[in-house]
Design a protein around this motif. Structure first.
Motif, short mmCIF file in Angstrom:
data_model
loop_
_atom_site.label_atom_id
_atom_site.label_comp_id
_atom_site.label_asym_id
_atom_site.label_seq_id
_atom_site.Cartn_x
_atom_site.Cartn_y
_atom_site.Cartn_z
N ASN A 97 0.87 -1.18 0.00
CA ASN A 97 0.00 0.00 0.00
C ASN A 97 0.90 1.22 0.00
N VAL A 98 1.01 1.88 -1.15
CA VAL A 98 2.03 2.91 -1.36
C VAL A 98 1.41 4.30 -1.47
N SER A 99 2.05 5.26 -0.79
CA SER A 99 1.69 6.68 -0.93
C SER A 99 2.88 7.41 -1.53
N LEU A 100 2.67 8.14 -2.62
CA LEU A 100 3.73 8.90 -3.28
C LEU A 100 3.38 10.38 -3.28
N LYS A 101 4.38 11.21 -3.04
CA LYS A 101 4.19 12.66 -3.12
C LYS A 101 5.38 13.29 -3.81
N ILE A 102 5.14 13.93 -4.96
CA ILE A 102 6.18 14.66 -5.69
C ILE A 102 5.95 16.14 -5.40
N LYS A 103 6.91 16.79 -4.74
CA LYS A 103 6.68 18.14 -4.23
C LYS A 103 7.07 19.23 -5.22
N HIS A 104 8.21 19.08 -5.90
CA HIS A 104 8.72 20.16 -6.74
C HIS A 104 8.37 19.93 -8.21
N ASP A 105 8.37 21.00 -8.96
CA ASP A 105 7.95 20.94 -10.36
C ASP A 105 9.01 20.23 -11.20
N THR A 106 8.59 19.21 -11.90
CA THR A 106 9.45 18.49 -12.82
C THR A 106 8.56 17.78 -13.83
N TYR A 107 9.16 17.31 -14.89
CA TYR A 107 8.37 16.60 -15.90
C TYR A 107 7.96 15.23 -15.37
N ILE A 142 -0.05 1.57 -5.58
CA ILE A 142 -0.21 2.96 -5.17
C ILE A 142 -1.66 3.22 -4.77
N VAL A 143 -1.86 3.69 -3.54
CA VAL A 143 -3.21 4.00 -3.04
C VAL A 143 -3.42 5.50 -2.85
N LYS A 144 -2.31 6.24 -2.66
CA LYS A 144 -2.40 7.69 -2.53
C LYS A 144 -1.33 8.32 -3.41
N LEU A 200 -5.69 2.91 -6.56
CA LEU A 200 -5.64 4.32 -6.20
C LEU A 200 -6.96 4.78 -5.58
N GLU A 201 -6.87 5.33 -4.36
CA GLU A 201 -8.06 5.78 -3.64
C GLU A 201 -8.10 7.29 -3.45
N CYS A 202 -6.95 7.91 -3.35
CA CYS A 202 -6.89 9.35 -3.06
C CYS A 202 -5.88 10.01 -3.99
N LEU A 203 -6.31 11.08 -4.65
CA LEU A 203 -5.45 11.79 -5.61
C LEU A 203 -5.51 13.28 -5.34
N SER A 204 -4.33 13.91 -5.28
CA SER A 204 -4.24 15.35 -5.07
C SER A 204 -3.35 15.95 -6.16
N LEU A 205 -3.88 16.93 -6.89
CA LEU A 205 -3.16 17.58 -7.98
C LEU A 205 -3.09 19.07 -7.73
#
Length: 557
Positions: free
Chosen positions: A403-413, A424-426, A448-453
Motif C-alpha cells: 500500500n504505497v503513498s507517493l508525493k512529488i513536491k517540486h515541479d518536474t516533468y 499505489i493507493v495515494k 488508487l483511492e486518493c489523488l491530489s493535484l
C-alpha cells in the motif's frame, strides 16, 4: 412556575458536546456538566462509562491552570468526584517565575515566585507525574534549590517533566560558560532524585542550545541509570561517562546539529523505540555500545525514526553492522545526500511501514539496499538537481510496498509511465499534469483511492472531446478512487468545467471532490443518473460552495 422537562440525550451526544468545543472544567461549565448529567440520565450507566466521559476532560492537560479548572469537576456530584479525584490529583506542578513580557522591545521582569499544587498532592498517593518549569536569568541554580525545598516528603511520581527556560533577554551561553555550574548541578540532581525515587520516565523541554540544561538533564539521567525506561528529550544530553542505561526502552532525542554531546550508552537489545532528530555531523552508532564488537543488535526495536538536518549530515557507522530483526516502522527524512543506514542496515524480510522524505540520492540508496517488503510505504520526494531522476527512483522503490503513498513536491516533468506500481493507493503531485495524463495514470492504478493535484491543465483536451465522451454513456473507469483534490488556474482554461464534470461521471467510487472556484456551469445530473448512479453519492466542494449529488443540477462557481 412552569417546570422545564429535561429531554434525554445519548452518551455519544454528551461526549460530542464536550469534545466539539474542547470544554474545560470551569465554574461556568460546571452548571452545564450537571445539567447534561441529568439529561443523559447517567445514574443508570456503569462507572466505567462515567470514567470515559470524565477522561475526555483531561486530554492535553499540562499546566497548573488546567489543574485549577479540573478541581471544579469534584463539585458536579458524588459519582464524578469519586472518579475524577485520582485523575485531578495525578499530576504535580511546580513553576518558578514567569516568562518575561516585552513592551515595545523592552523586557519587563515579573516578581519571581513559586506556584505549585504539591502541598495538596503530597497528602495523597495519586500523583503519577511531576511537571517542573523554571524561568531564570543568568543560571537556574538558585531557582532549582528553591524547587527542592518545596518537597516535604518523597513523591510517588514516576514521570518527570522539566523545562529550564532562560528569559528572552538572556543568552544561554556557550558550553564553556555552562561548565562552571557542573558541580552544583550534580548536587541538585542528586537531591531531586532523592525526593523522586520511583522515576522511570524523563521528558526534557526547552531550547536545544541551552548547555546548562544539557548538563543538568544529563546529571538527572545518571541518577536513574539502573531504572530509567523512557527518555524524551528536546536536547542533546551530557551524560557522565560510564553510565549505561540498561533498561531503556524508549529514546527520542532532538540534537543541536553540531553534536556537542554524544549518544547515550544503552543496552541496544532492550530498546523498542528510537528517534534521532536534526542530526548534523558526527553521530556515531558506536556511542550506543562503546565496548561492542562490529555488530550492534537492536533485538527488540520496532520503530526507528531518523531526521537529518542538512545535506552534509551523516550517521557514521565505522564499519558497524546494524541489525534490526523486529523492526516494523522505518522513517528517514531530511535533505541528506547519504543515509548509511539505508545501505548497510539488516532489516527483517517484511515490515509494516516505511516513510522516506528525501531527494534523488536517498531514493537511489533505497533501491540499492536489500529492501524488504512493506505493508505501507510513504515516499515524499524533493526533486533537486536530479529532476526527473527522483521520480524514477521513487517509482522503482515503490514496487516493494503493498500500500504505497507517493508525493512529488517540486515541479518536474512527469509522465503516466512513471506510475506503474499497482500498489499505489495515494498520489499527490505538485508538477503540472494534463487531463489526458491524469486519465492515463488513473487507468493503470487499480488501487488508487486518493489523488491530489496542484496544477491540472486541460490544454490538450477540447470541449468537443469531453461532450462527445459524455454522450457515449460509456461505463465508468475501473477505478477505486474515493477522494480527489484538484487545483488549477480557472482563468486560463475555459474547458476546465467540462473536464471536472467528466471526472465526476467517470469515477464510479468517487465520494468527495475538492476544487477551486470556477466558471458557472450548469449540468443536468438527472440525465446521467441512470448510466452513472454513483453521482447521487458524490459530495463536492468548489471553493466555499458545496454540492450534494442529490441535487438536480451541479452549479460550479
Amino acid at each position: 412556575m412552569t417546570k422545564v422537562r429535561l429531554l434525554p440525550i445519548s452518551f455519544a451526544a454528551f461526549l460530542d458536546i464536550i469534545q466539539k468545543d474542547n470544554l474545560q472544567a470551569t465554574p461556568k461549565n460546571i452548571t452545564l456538566f450537571s445539567t447534561l448529567f441529568k439529561m443523559a440520565q447517567f445514574s443508570t450507566l456503569p462507572e466505567d462509562i462515567h470514567y470515559l466521559i470524565i477522561k475526555q476532560l483531561f486530554e492535553n492537560s499540562c499546566t497548573l491552570s488546567d489543574f485549577r479548572s479540573q478541581l471544579y469537576l469534584l463539585a458536579v456530584n458524588n459519582t464524578w468526584r469519586n472518579i475524577a479525584l485520582p485523575l485531578v490529583y495525578q499530576q504535580e506542578f511546580i513553576q518558578y517565575g514567569q516568562p518575561k513580557q516585552r513592551n515595545r522591545g523592552v523586557a519587563l521582569s515579573t516578581e519571581p515566585a513559586i506556584t505549585t499544587n504539591i502541598g495538596l498532592l503530597q497528602e495523597n498517593k495519586y500523583a503519577k507525574s511531576i511537571n517542573i518549569k523554571i524561568y531564570y536569568e543568568d543560571s537556574p541554580i538558585h531557582e532549582l534549590n528553591q524547587i527542592i525545598e518545596v518537597f516535604s516528603d518523597k513523591s510517588p511520581a514516576q514521570v518527570l517533566d522539566i523545562n529550564l527556560s532562560p528569559h528572552i533577554s538572556h543568552n544561554p551561553g556557550s558550553r564553556r560558560d555552562a561548565e562552571q555550574y557542573r558541580c552544583e548541578l550534580f548536587e541538585i540532581a542528586t537531591k531531586l532524585a532523592g525526593v523522586l525515587p520511583d522515576t522511570n520516565e524523563l521528558n526534557f523541554n526547552g531550547i536545544t542550545n541551552n548547555h546548562v540544561a544539557c548538563i543538568f538533564y544529563g546529571q538527572i539521567v545518571a541518577q536513574y541509570v539502573d531504572t530509567l525506561q523512557i527518555i524524551n528529550s528536546n536536547h542533546s544530553l551530557d551524560i557522565p561517562r560510564g553510565c549505561t542505561l540498561t533498561k531503556l526502552k524508549y529514546l527520542r532525542m532532538n540534537f543541536d546539529y553540531a553534536f556537542t554531546y554524544p549518544l547515550p550508552a544503552i543496552n541496544p537489545s532492550n530498546l523498542e523505540y528510537l528517534g534521532l532528530l536534526n542530526i548534523g555531523t558526527g553521530l556515531s552508532w558506536n556511542d550506543f555500545q562503546p565496548d561492542s564488537s562490529d555488530i550492534i543488535n537492536f533485538a527488540n526495536l520496532t520503530d526507528l525514526r531518523i531526521r537529518y538536518f542538512n545535506e552534509t549530515a551523516s550517521d557514521q557507522q565505522e564499519d558497524i553492522r546494524l541489525v534490526f530483526p523486529k523492526l516494523e516502522t522505518l522513517e528517514v527524512s531530511g535533505p541528506v545526500n547519504s543515509s548509511p543506514i539505508l545501505l548497510s542496515a539488516e532489516l527483517p524480510d517484511f515490515m509494516k511501514r516505511i516513510r522516506v522524505y528525501g531527494n534523488g540520492a536517498v531514493y537511489k540508496q533505497l533501491i540499492q539496499m536489500k529492501m524488504p517488503g512493506f505493508d505501507q510505504m510513504e515516499l515524499n520526494g524533493d526533486c533537486d538537481d536530479s529532476g526527473h531522476d527522483t521520480v524514477e527512483y521513487m517509482s522503482q522503490a515503490s514496487k516493494q510496498g503493498q500500500n504505497v503513498s507517493l508525493k512529488i513536491k517540486h515541479d518536474t516533468y512527469i509522465a503516466a509511465s512513471d506510475f506503474t506500481c499497482p500498489s499505489i493507493v495515494k498520489l499527490s503531485l505538485c508538477p503540472t499534469i494534463s487531463l489526458s495524463t491524469l486519465l492515463a495514470i488513473v487507468s493503470q492504478l487499480p488501487k488508487l483511492e486518493c489523488l491530489s493535484l496542484q496544477n491540472l491543465t486541460a490544454e490538450d483536451t477540447d470541449n468537443n472531446f469531453i461532450e462527445t465522451e459524455l454522450k457515449k454513456h460509456q461505463k465508468p473507469f475501473d477505478s477505486k478512487m474515493t477522494r480527489m483534490a484538484i487545483n488549477f488556474d480557472p482563468g486560463v482554461y475555459e474547458n476546465m468545467p467540462n473536464a471536472i464534470i467528466y471526472l465526476i461521471i467517470k469515477m464510479p467510487h468517487l465520494r468527495e471532490l475538492v476544487a477551486p472556484h470556477i466558471y458557472v456551469k450548469e449540468f443536468n445530473a438527472k440525465a446521467y443518473v441512470e448510466a452513472y448512479p454513483h453521482i447521487r453519492k458524490i459530495s463536492c466542494r468548489f471553493g466555499t460552495r458545496k454540492f450534494s449529488g442529490d441535487s438536480r443540477t451541479i452549479i460550479m462557481l
